[in-house]
Structure formats: C-alpha cells, structure tokens
Design a protein around this motif. Structure first.
Motif, PDB file in Angstrom:
ATOM      1  N   CYS A   1       0.878  -1.167   0.000  1.00 39.30           N
ATOM      2  CA  CYS A   1       0.000   0.000   0.000  1.00 39.30           C
ATOM      3  C   CYS A   1       0.911   1.211   0.000  1.00 39.30           C
ATOM      4  O   CYS A   1       1.687   1.408   0.926  1.00 39.30           O
TER       5      CYS A   1
ATOM      6  N   CYS B   1      -6.620   1.734   4.764  1.00 37.32           N
ATOM      7  CA  CYS B   1      -6.876   3.093   4.269  1.00 37.32           C
ATOM      8  C   CYS B   1      -7.717   3.143   2.991  1.00 37.32           C
ATOM      9  O   CYS B   1      -8.087   4.222   2.547  1.00 37.32           O
TER      10      CYS B   1
ATOM     11  N   CYS C   1      -6.686  -1.479   0.215  1.00 40.16           N
ATOM     12  CA  CYS C   1      -6.005  -1.612   1.508  1.00 40.16           C
ATOM     13  C   CYS C   1      -7.051  -1.666   2.621  1.00 40.16           C
ATOM     14  O   CYS C   1      -7.958  -0.839   2.681  1.00 40.16           O
TER      15      CYS C   1
ATOM     16  N   CYS D   1      -0.055   3.699   3.074  1.00 42.47           N
ATOM     17  CA  CYS D   1       0.331   3.257   4.428  1.00 42.47           C
ATOM     18  C   CYS D   1       1.806   2.866   4.497  1.00 42.47           C
ATOM     19  O   CYS D   1       2.323   2.637   5.574  1.00 42.47           O
TER      20      CYS D   1
HETATM   21 ZN   LIG Z   1      -3.213   1.618   3.124  1.00 47.43          ZN
END
Ligand SMILES: [Zn+2]
Length: 569
Positions: free
Chosen positions: A224, A398, A395, A227
């Motif tokens: 990701c 997020c 993800c 993140c």
């Molecule tokens: Zn993420």
C-alpha cells in the motif's frame, strides 16, 4: 588503478548463458565469472563491491552491538542431527566425509555452530545480551541455481545471532536490528519493503523479510503506497472491490444443459456472464478431515496458505482420482443441490456474499445452474477471508488501491526463541538463581545477492549504475585521442585524487574513444572524468555522473572538492 593492468576486463558480448540482468551485466563488465551454475568467481572489480557492501553491513551491525567472529564452514553432521535440521534441510545440504568415516556438512546456516560455541561462554544473566555475527560463504544445494548471483549454490552472507535472558529483551533488540537493516539497504541505494513472513500454519510467525522491488524478483508482495505497508502475497489482506449489480433482484433458479470447457473463462463465455458471476468451488483434501470445498468468486483465487492457517491442518488440492471416487464431476462441483453421501463440507470466501444470481455447476456433467443465490439455493455455514489478494484490491486500513510487485528478498530476521538453546544446552543462571534456556534471534543478509539486486535495481541499457556507496571506484578517468598532454594531465589528476583518498579507475589503454566511453558506461562507476585536448582548452576536464545525461567542464583544481562532496553526501 590503471585499467590496462587490471585483471578481468569488459567483454563485447554478455555470456550466452546469462539468464538475468545481473548475470549479464556483472559478467560483461568484468565483475564476476561463472565457474558452474550458482557458483561464481568474484574478480577484482566485483570483490571491491562486495567489500564495500560488507563495510556498510559491519558498521550497522556494530551500531547494534554486534561482535564479528568467523565460524567454520564445515560442521560435523552430529551437530545437525542434534538440531534436527539434518533431516528437515536434507534437500539442500552438501555433505562430505573425512578420513575415519566422519561425516560433515557445508554450512547453509550457522545456528548449529554458534549455539554450542555460546554455550561454552554464557553462564550467567550477566553475560547477556550478546550479539555475534560473521560474513562468510554459505552452501545450499539449490535445484534452481539461476538468476545470476541472486540464487547461488555458494554465496556470501552476513549472519548474526543474538542471545537474551527473555522474550522481551529479544523483542526490543529485534526492533533495533530491523532499523539497522533498513539503514543498510538505504545506504546501498535500495528501498527495501519490510514484509511479515507468512510461514504457513506450521512455522512460527516471528519473522520478517526485507524485499527490494525489481522485475527479476521471484517473490510477489502486495504494497500500500499510502500506508507504506507490505504484505506477502500468500497471506496479504485486502478488501475485494464489489462489481456493479450487487443490488440486482434474485431471479429464479434454473438448471440448464450446456456445452463448455472447464476453466472459469470458458464457463463465463459459454454463459455470456462476467467471471465474477461464476460461483467457483475449489476442492481440497484435508489431512484426517475429508474433503473441503472452498466457494469463491470465479474471478478470484484461493490462498492455500490462508486456508491452511484457518483450518489448522495440512491440506492439498484434491486429485482427479479422489474426486472421481466420490462421484464429484470436476468443473461442475457446487454447493447447490450437492448429492447426499459425498462427504464434503463447504467454506465460503467473504467475496461471494454480495453477488446475486451466480452461474454454477449442477454436480452433473454438462449441467449448470443459473441464478443461484446464497441462502436461498445453497447454505454456507462458515465464512472466512481466503482470497489471494492482487492489484486492484483495496487496503484494509486506508482503502487505497493495492499494488502487486515483484521483489527479491535481500534479508530476513527471525525470532528463534529457545529452539536451538534447548537442543544444544545453552542455559544461563538468571538473577533469581534459576537455570533457564537462552532466548535467541537470528538475522541474515545475503551479501552477494545484495550486489546482484543493486544491479537489477540500478542499470540502463548501457550498463550498471552503481550508487557511490558501493561502487568499485569513485571516479572513472579516461582520455580521448592519442594526445600526450591529455594523458599527462589525467595521470597527474588521478594521482592527486588517489592521494586525497578518492578511488580512481584510470583507463590508460590505447583504445578508441568509443570503446572507452562504452566501457565506462558498462562498468557503471558514478563519476566519469574525461580529459581531452578540447576539455583542457576549455579550461578543465569533462565531468559527468553515470546517472545523468549532462556533462560539464570543471576546472581541474575543483574536481577533488566536487568528488569529496559526492562521496560524503
Ligand atoms: Zn493503506
């Protein structure tokens, strides 16, 4: 260093058996020479790169209190019998015998050597924590020795072992090493993703891998970008994106005769539906647990590792013979109207919950159902996240779209616990007077693999682009034309730079300009300095970075300062 006398030169063409970018460029540029599959000579240029990589690793291991030692490569097999790895690593062990019928193992790893050694010196909690490391050749009988120096039968490795009074102390140290590892890769010009290793249901989960993105990578990881998190493909979590049409009405179940192939795409084409509308059942044989059908959307795949972790029993895809034995028709298996007595249980992946009107098999050849709906036409008792995540999933933290990348594992760290200390009697007397097994961690970085990974990650169609920190030399000096003044100026500048601690490779050969310039690009030293009649007339020498297209004329007096700044940057 004068290139004319250097052992190991560039060659016009890469070796014909080079199977990867690193194998091709390292051999063509004169860094390595293959002796046999997975076994390489490191020529002077290659050895200089390895020495630099090792220097960075040493500094960072010292920064976390590591003490360097050197363990033997040859181990009595009795030690490996004691740990049990004589059997569990049998496939990759090189064995040899010595006089007197003694059997030895060429170390693929060194827990069996370092643990009994530590047991000779560690007695009290006052002797702990302790961290020991070495840089040494390792041996693995690799059936797939390929990808140049990325996967070798003999390869260089830094392995560190730490010893602690408790799990808590190990946990703390493990974090410190993790940070030091990130610094190592960063200083080598690489971005390493830290991935929690999967291991499956039967290994401990306390390990992390450091993976660098390159197209040559054998591993797939899911990242990701927001993140900055990385996951191993086999256990990656992510949210599947629901397609349009989740709000459609449930239509009535129909059984139809169909002529179609067995694959999901054949199936979708025959029915004229998108692949996510196919209800797919993948059947597994569970050790001591009969047959298990995993029901999942047709466009998605089951993660065997996630499934095994969930079931907590070993399993494998059911063979055609097994399916035949219980009269299941491959390609037409589904939980809708499963005949009695088959002895199969079903588990659903969460992805099927929001799809209406599935197409699925009718447990008979040439017969399918249309408009099969969960709850009405089939019941699944148990749902879990069993899907193999891929690019396009979101993800879980997020919501950003996940990316699938190919990566090379350049390092790994493990919490070993007391497995080896118990096997080798490595105990200590704690402050409470009690004898306890020492808690251990181990930390590896493949040094030769790291060199290959840097090449994979940093090159262009002309050759290697070494980061300054690991380049064999800082400056590649050459002259153009058969001109005594230029040659003398280059020779003088080379000596001055070398006296100031700058490493210079001076191409003093009487070769055509094109050959020398191409070789400079191929070898990939970060700074190229060209001395020519024209550059001297223009007030200096031509200065160019390997990773840039632009060159400047720089005054000879300024070169030293300019290169020094680049090195310390
Ligand atoms: Zn993420």
């Amino acid at each position: 260093m004068r290139y004319s006398i250097m052992f190991g030169k560039t060659r016009h063409d890469p070796p014909c058996d080079a199977d990867s970018v690193n194998a091709k460029l390292l051999a063509q540029a004169g860094f390595v020479e293959k002796l046999a599959a997975g076994i390489y000579n490191y020529l002077p240029l290659g050895k200089r790169v390895l020495t630099k990589i090792e220097g960075i690793i040493r500094e960072e291991m010292h920064s976390v209190g590591g003490q360097e030692l050197l363990l033997p490569a040859l181990h009595p097999v009795a030690l490996w019998k004691k740990s049990g790895r004589d059997e569990t690593m049998n496939d990759i062990l090189y064995r040899t015998s010595a006089s007197g019928n003694k059997e030895f193992v060429f170390g693929p790893s060194h827990e069996e050597a370092v643990t009994p050694l530590a047991a000779k010196y560690v007695q009290s909690y006052k002797d702990l924590p302790l961290s020991l490391y070495q840089i040494q050749s390792k041996f693995r009988d690799e059936p797939r020795a390929k990808s140049g120096v990325l996967r070798g039968r003999e390869f260089g490795m830094k392995d560190m072992y730490s010893f602690h009074v408790s799990d808590e102390d190990l946990d703390k140290y493990y974090e410190e090493v993790m940070t030091a590892y990130s610094r190592v890769f960063d200083r080598c010009g690489l971005t390493a993703h830290v991935v929690e290793a999967s291991g499956g249901a039967f290994s401990d989960k306390y390990s992390h891998e450091f993976s660098v993105e390159t197209s040559a990578g054998e591993d797939t990881i899911i990242i990701c970008k927001k993140c900055k998190s990385s996951q191993n493909l086999e256990v990656a979590e992510g949210n599947v994106v629901d397609p349009d049409g989740t709000d459609e009405k449930e239509l009535s179940l129909e059984e139809i005769d169909i002529e179609r192939g067995f694959s999901v795409s054949d199936n979708a084409e025959a029915h004229g539906v998108p692949e996510h509308k196919i209800l797919k059942t993948v059947v597994y044989e569970v050790d001591g647990g009969g047959l298990l059908g995993v029901v999942i959307r047709g466009d998605l795949s089951v993660s065997g590792v996630k499934l095994e972790n969930y079931i907590k029993k070993p399993l494998r895809p059911a063979s055609p013979e097994t399916l035949k034995k219980v009269s299941l028709i491959q390609g037409y298996i589904s939980p809708v109207n499963m005949p009695d007595g088959v002895g199969i249980s079903f588990i659903g992946d969460n992805s099927i919950k929001n799809i209406k009107n599935f197409v699925t098999g009718a447990n008979a050849f040439g017969k399918d159902y249309k408009n099969a709906n969960l709850g009405r036409d089939f019941v699944i008792d148990d749902f879990a996240d069993l899907v193999e995540v891929s690019s396009g999933f979101e993800c879980a933290k997020c919501g950003t779209s996940l990316t699938e990348i190919k990566a090379v594992e350049v390092g790994n760290i493990f919490k070993l616990g007391t497995k080896y200390s118990e096997a080798f009697g490595l105990n200590f007397t704690d402050s409470d007077g009690k004898s306890k097994p020492v808690v251990m961690g181990c930390y590896g970085i493949g040094t030769t693999r790291l060199a290959g990974t840097i090449v994979e990650a940093s090159h262009d169609d002309k050759g290697i682009i070494w980061p300054m920190s690991v380049a064999p030399y800082h400056v590649h000096m050459l002259t153009l034309g058969n001109d005594d003044t230029s040659f003398a100026a280059a020779e003088k500048l080379s000596s001055e730079l070398e006296e100031a601690g700058i490493e210079v490779l001076f191409d003093d050969r009487d070769e055509r300009a094109g050959v020398k310039l191409n070789d400079a690009d191929l070898i990939g030293i970060p700074v190229r300095v060209v001395v020519s009649k024209r550059s001297l007339e223009n007030g200096g020498v031509e200065f160019k970075m390997r990773d840039s297209e632009d060159s400047d004329i720089v005054e000879i007096d300024e070169i030293l300062e300019k290169v020094k700044n680049l090195i310390t940057k």
